[in-house]
Design an enzyme around this catalytic site. Sequence first.
Site, PDB file in Angstrom:
ATOM      1  N   HIS A 138      -2.656   8.411  -0.938  1.00 14.24           N
ATOM      2  CA  HIS A 138      -2.745   7.779  -2.435  1.00 14.24           C
ATOM      3  C   HIS A 138      -1.016   8.510  -2.926  1.00 14.24           C
ATOM      4  CE1 HIS A 138      -5.310   5.309  -4.289  1.00 14.24           C
ATOM      5  NE2 HIS A 138      -6.260   6.187  -4.380  1.00 14.24           N
ATOM      6  N   ASP A 168       5.105   5.899  -4.435  1.00 13.11           N
ATOM      7  CA  ASP A 168       4.595   4.037  -4.607  1.00 13.11           C
ATOM      8  C   ASP A 168       5.703   3.498  -4.535  1.00 13.11           C
ATOM      9  OD1 ASP A 168       2.132   5.151  -3.843  1.00 13.11           O
ATOM     10  OD2 ASP A 168       1.188   4.638  -5.907  1.00 13.11           O
TER      11      ASP A 168
END
Length: 391
Positions: A138, A168
């Site tokens: 992540h 991200d």
Amino acid sequence: MSGPLASLKVLDFSTLLPGPFASLMLADMGAEVLRIESPTRPDLLRVLPPHDRGTSASHAYLNRNKRSLALDLKQAEALEIVRTLVADYDIVLEQFRPGVMERLGLGYEALKAINPRLIYMSITGYGQTGPYKDRAGHDINYLALAGVASYTGRQDSGPLPLGVQVADVGGGSLHAVVGLLAAVIARQQSGVGQYLDVSMTDCSFSLNAMAGAGYLACGVEPEWESQVLNGGSFYDYYRTRDGRWMSVGSLEPAFMQALCAALGRPELAAHSLKPEQQRVLKQALQVEFEKRRFDELCELFAGLDACVEPVLTLSEAVAHPQLKARALVSQVPRGDGSSQAQIACPLKFSEGLPAPRHIGVAVGAHSDEVLAELGFSVQRIAELRRSKVVG
């Protein structure tokens, strides 16, 4: 008004944040984006709170202006529908782990054989090669492995869990859009598409623009609160008397002089950037800021060019005159005659952008419409629904 990317058609297989943020940018700029979604395994972003009228606000924002076709990619007929679509699309964007699309028969080589002009992008945590290519991760993991977290934090508490998903969005999404548009330009010259491999870890590593350059060229290993811009100088946040915070970025001499004069301590502007003097300066500034309330400091610096600004909550940011003047909040139709407030596209084109069409829709909201455009009859669409090929 159609937008600068109105000529592009995008098949979007991505979920969660990185791919959807990238395709949101493309859709806002006029591209036609069709999401290919599973009818049985919905995007987890759809259930992320908070919800507005039963719909995740994050999903409604990240998937605005996109259509949704629900297909069970485990069924051969669904794969054939994708292959039919690919013949008429410019871009495929996918975010599965390496090898998944190949096993489905939807990898780049297979789809390029159908459409040689196809631009195919894979966004993953670690890329398509290397020992970590199949490893889960992540945002926080990518920033950790890229070295960013090693000097972004405090000496007494360590790395900071950032509220914004830098790997991200700053890594995956923004680099993805740049790469896709570069490939579009290249295709204009060559007539053929290409494959793009975007790793969020790679892109996060590239964000070490200043500290990384210093380490690679000079061997200077950055640490927490050791550099001018990471807390090692007065360039920092300061607590006010009532527990709020102000940001101070008064790096240039003129700004530093304005800052110190406003606080009634003009002599502080003489401090150099040497670490021992910076520690003394920070302590003195903190004392001065803690003498005043947040509203007093906002008023004090409102008319000064000193690079001092309040740390605003989101509600305060939305109401700030600068953000309002830049029209950074947009009312997006829900589809029932009402609208939802969303973050607007931040890019300003002299020719303008098309108005937002709708918030993110339900899974398969456009399945019948898309299949009809492909020439499927009402009866055939009904059969595909009964067999759960289409959702």
